[in-house]
Design an enzyme around this catalytic site. Structure first.
Site, PDB file in Angstrom:
ATOM      1  NE  ARG A  13      70.121  46.275  41.431  1.00 53.08           N
ATOM      2  CZ  ARG A  13      70.848  45.179  41.661  1.00 53.08           C
ATOM      3  NH1 ARG A  13      70.325  44.158  42.325  1.00 53.08           N
ATOM      4  NH2 ARG A  13      72.109  45.104  41.270  1.00 53.08           N
ATOM      5  CG  ASP A  14      72.939  44.744  45.052  1.00 53.19           C
ATOM      6  OD1 ASP A  14      72.634  44.224  46.125  1.00 53.19           O
ATOM      7  OD2 ASP A  14      73.695  44.190  44.231  1.00 53.19           O
ATOM      8  CG  HIS A 205      77.967  43.666  41.307  1.00 54.19           C
ATOM      9  ND1 HIS A 205      77.054  44.697  41.145  1.00 54.19           N
ATOM     10  CD2 HIS A 205      77.428  42.863  42.257  1.00 54.19           C
ATOM     11  CE1 HIS A 205      76.027  44.525  41.949  1.00 54.19           C
ATOM     12  NE2 HIS A 205      76.221  43.419  42.644  1.00 54.19           N
ATOM     13  CB  CYS A 238      70.561  38.859  45.818  1.00 56.57           C
ATOM     14  SG  CYS A 238      69.413  38.060  44.698  1.00 56.57           S
ATOM     15  CG  ASN A 247      76.531  45.793  46.425  1.00 55.77           C
ATOM     16  OD1 ASN A 247      75.373  45.717  46.843  1.00 55.77           O
ATOM     17  ND2 ASN A 247      76.875  45.362  45.240  1.00 55.77           N
TER      18      ASN A 247
HETATM   19  P1  HMG Z   1      57.905  34.511  36.714  1.00 50.91           P
HETATM   20  O1  HMG Z   1      57.168  34.028  37.907  1.00 50.91           O
HETATM   21  O2  HMG Z   1      58.680  33.506  35.932  1.00 50.91           O
HETATM   22  O3  HMG Z   1      56.998  35.323  35.713  1.00 50.91           O
HETATM   23  O4  HMG Z   1      58.840  35.682  37.203  1.00 50.91           O
HETATM   24  P2  HMG Z   1      55.631  35.008  35.059  1.00 50.91           P
HETATM   25  O5  HMG Z   1      55.729  35.582  33.698  1.00 50.91           O
HETATM   26  O6  HMG Z   1      55.232  33.565  35.215  1.00 50.91           O
HETATM   27  O7  HMG Z   1      54.630  35.897  35.944  1.00 50.91           O
HETATM   28  C1  HMG Z   1      54.332  35.607  37.287  1.00 50.91           C
HETATM   29  C2  HMG Z   1      53.830  36.875  37.958  1.00 50.91           C
HETATM   30  O8  HMG Z   1      54.861  37.852  37.972  1.00 50.91           O
HETATM   31  C3  HMG Z   1      52.643  37.522  37.228  1.00 50.91           C
HETATM   32  O9  HMG Z   1      51.868  38.194  38.208  1.00 50.91           O
HETATM   33  C4  HMG Z   1      53.299  38.592  36.388  1.00 50.91           C
HETATM   34  O10 HMG Z   1      52.449  39.669  36.113  1.00 50.91           O
HETATM   35  C5  HMG Z   1      54.422  39.043  37.293  1.00 50.91           C
HETATM   36  P3  HMG Z   1      50.577  37.506  38.898  1.00 50.91           P
HETATM   37  O11 HMG Z   1      49.688  37.133  37.748  1.00 50.91           O
HETATM   38  O12 HMG Z   1      51.080  36.300  39.662  1.00 50.91           O
HETATM   39  O13 HMG Z   1      50.025  38.582  39.777  1.00 50.91           O
HETATM   40  N1  HMG Z   1      55.564  39.590  36.563  1.00 50.91           N
HETATM   41  C6  HMG Z   1      55.988  40.858  36.704  1.00 50.91           C
HETATM   42  N2  HMG Z   1      55.568  41.865  37.490  1.00 50.91           N
HETATM   43  C7  HMG Z   1      56.237  43.037  37.396  1.00 50.91           C
HETATM   44  N3  HMG Z   1      57.305  43.215  36.587  1.00 50.91           N
HETATM   45  C8  HMG Z   1      57.747  42.222  35.795  1.00 50.91           C
HETATM   46  C9  HMG Z   1      57.065  40.982  35.842  1.00 50.91           C
HETATM   47  N4  HMG Z   1      57.255  39.803  35.196  1.00 50.91           N
HETATM   48  C10 HMG Z   1      56.322  38.980  35.642  1.00 50.91           C
HETATM   49  N5  HMG Z   1      58.804  42.408  35.019  1.00 50.91           N
HETATM   50  C11 HMG Z   1      60.529  37.316  37.258  1.00 50.91           C
HETATM   51  C12 HMG Z   1      59.943  36.130  36.510  1.00 50.91           C
HETATM   52  C13 HMG Z   1      61.932  37.543  36.736  1.00 50.91           C
HETATM   53  C14 HMG Z   1      59.673  38.543  37.013  1.00 50.91           C
HETATM   54  C15 HMG Z   1      60.557  37.020  38.780  1.00 50.91           C
HETATM   55  O14 HMG Z   1      61.197  35.790  38.992  1.00 50.91           O
HETATM   56  C16 HMG Z   1      61.233  38.095  39.596  1.00 50.91           C
HETATM   57  O15 HMG Z   1      60.728  39.191  39.699  1.00 50.91           O
HETATM   58  N6  HMG Z   1      62.383  37.773  40.241  1.00 50.91           N
HETATM   59  C17 HMG Z   1      63.123  38.718  41.071  1.00 50.91           C
HETATM   60  C18 HMG Z   1      64.468  38.942  40.466  1.00 50.91           C
HETATM   61  C19 HMG Z   1      65.261  39.979  41.242  1.00 50.91           C
HETATM   62  O16 HMG Z   1      64.911  41.147  41.252  1.00 50.91           O
HETATM   63  N7  HMG Z   1      66.352  39.537  41.899  1.00 50.91           N
HETATM   64  C20 HMG Z   1      67.240  40.434  42.563  1.00 50.91           C
HETATM   65  C21 HMG Z   1      68.104  41.196  41.600  1.00 50.91           C
HETATM   66  S1  HMG Z   1      69.449  40.251  40.886  1.00 50.91           S
HETATM   67  C22 HMG Z   1      70.792  40.576  41.938  1.00 50.91           C
HETATM   68  O17 HMG Z   1      70.607  41.128  42.985  1.00 50.91           O
HETATM   69  C23 HMG Z   1      72.187  40.214  41.485  1.00 50.91           C
HETATM   70  C24 HMG Z   1      72.988  41.441  41.004  1.00 50.91           C
HETATM   71  O18 HMG Z   1      73.075  42.420  42.017  1.00 50.91           O
HETATM   72  C25 HMG Z   1      74.396  41.017  40.593  1.00 50.91           C
HETATM   73  C26 HMG Z   1      75.105  40.188  41.664  1.00 50.91           C
HETATM   74  O19 HMG Z   1      75.196  40.581  42.819  1.00 50.91           O
HETATM   75  O20 HMG Z   1      75.591  39.130  41.246  1.00 50.91           O
HETATM   76  C27 HMG Z   1      72.333  42.068  39.783  1.00 50.91           C
HETATM   77 MG    MG Z   2      74.504  42.402  43.644  1.00 54.83          MG
END
Ligand code: HMG
Ligand code: MG
Length: 296
Positions: A13-14, A205, A238, A247
């Site tokens: 994932r990450d 993490h 990210c 990581n």
């Molecule tokens: P949004 O734009 O606010 O959502 O996204 P929306 O409800 O307005 O929908 C917009 C579009 O997104 C629509 O599609 C929805 O269908 C679709 P369109 O009509 O434009 O074709 N949509 C989805 N599609 C699939 N699965 C879903 C979903 N929800 C809406 N669940 C959302 C909100 C959170 C989905 C968006 O901002 C997003 O996907 N962000 C990416 C977040 C991400 O994965 N970030 C990386 C992981 S976090 C990380 O790495 C940190 C961590 O490792 C810890 C650390 O290191 O600190 C965990």
């Molecule tokens: Mg991370």
């Protein structure tokens, strides 16, 4: 210090979410099986997020469907909202992770809502999880710094951690998303959160952008943390944390823990092989120092 540590492997994932090279479902499954056979008992396998935002995770559904979910290994996936939870349940997941941030700006950039809105979005997700006997882990990002804000308040880290625990997360993973912290900062942050939550429910993490990850993890272990996230090959990053490196590598973490006499249940040579496999698939040299020395 704990005499055993549970490693949560996050490479599928990450590790892959921010890679430019597309990785097939077959390669992801091969990696996950190698990680499982190396003794890793918790492997984060993908995210049910927007495929437009994070294309590398678009096939998580397929990955989960093809995994054998039986056998005692946990395969959590990230879920940001109800839409993702519906898809995750349809694929058959048994564990999810919701992810919040201690920084308002990072929250907006990463998941397009405020911290408070994110907690509100997670509430029905956790309800759905409970109703389906799905375990929920929680992440707090930017615990030691943010790519967009100058400083992240410690009380924001504590407050978001508490809210996730109150929602029903069994464990809170504290993320130094941009790898900016140093050991005493990590120690103080963990102490502050442990002032409110049981240390047994906290995970570390650390991204290794500035080479501090292992030192920071050691500081957390000394506080009693016994769960650590890592990624083979030191993969990770990210899309909304520009400049952040991978990581801490599972290879280097497992080597350090073994040297400290801390049990992990992990077979180092198999972990190294899994890291070499995915690094080669991405056309990269592993960032793990242990892998570099063992494979020289
Ligand atoms: P949004 O734009 O606010 O959502 O996204 P929306 O409800 O307005 O929908 C917009 C579009 O997104 C629509 O599609 C929805 O269908 C679709 P369109 O009509 O434009 O074709 N949509 C989805 N599609 C699939 N699965 C879903 C979903 N929800 C809406 N669940 C959302 C909100 C959170 C989905 C968006 O901002 C997003 O996907 N962000 C990416 C977040 C991400 O994965 N970030 C990386 C992981 S976090 C990380 O790495 C940190 C961590 O490792 C810890 C650390 O290191 O600190 C965990
Ligand atoms: Mg991370």
């Amino acid at each position: 210090m704990a005499d055993s540590v549970r490693i949560v492997e996050v490479a599928p994932r990450d590790g892959l979410q921010n890679e430019a090279v597309a990785v097939s479902v077959a390669t992801k499954l091969d990696l996950i099986r190698q990680l499982r056979d190396a003794g890793l008992a918790a492997i984060e396998v993908g995210s049910f997020v927007s495929p437009k935002r994070v294309p590398q995770m678009a096939d998580t559904d397929e990955v989960v469907r093809q995994l054998n979910l039986d056998g005692g290994v946990r395969y959590p996936v990230l879920v940001p909202n109800e839409q993702g939870m519906v898809a995750a349940l349809a694929a058959g997941v048994r564990e999810i992770a919701v992810f919040a941030s201690a920084s308002e700006t990072f929250s907006q950039k990463n998941i397009n809502c405020s911290i408070e809105q994110s907690i509100d979005r997670f509430r029905p997700v956790v309800e759905m999880a409970k109703a389906n006997h799905v375990a929920v882990r929680g992440y707090v990002s930017c615990v030691l710094g943010c790519p967009y804000e100058v400083k992240v308040a410690m009380n924001a880290v504590v407050s978001v951690s508490r809210k996730l625990a109150e929602l029903g997360c069994y464990e809170i993973s504290l993320g130094d998303t941009i790898g900016i912290g140093t050991p005493w900062q990590a120690r103080d942050m963990v102490r502050a959160v442990a002032g409110e939550l049981d240390i047994a429910t906290l995970a570390a993490h650390f991204h290794d952008t500035r080479g501090q990850a292992l030192a920071n993890i050691l500081a957390c272990l000394e506080e009693g943390v016994s769960v650590v996230d890592s990624a083979v090959g030191g993969l990770g990053g990210c899309p909304y944390a520009p400049g952040a490196a991978g990581n801490v590598s599972t290879e280097d973490l497992a080597f350090m823990l073994d040297g400290l006499g801390i049990h992990t249940g992990v077979d180092l040579s198999r972990v190294v092989a899994a890291g070499q496999f995915i690094s080669a698939a991405l056309g990269k040299t592993s960032r793990s120092k242990v892998a570099q020395s063992m494979c020289a």
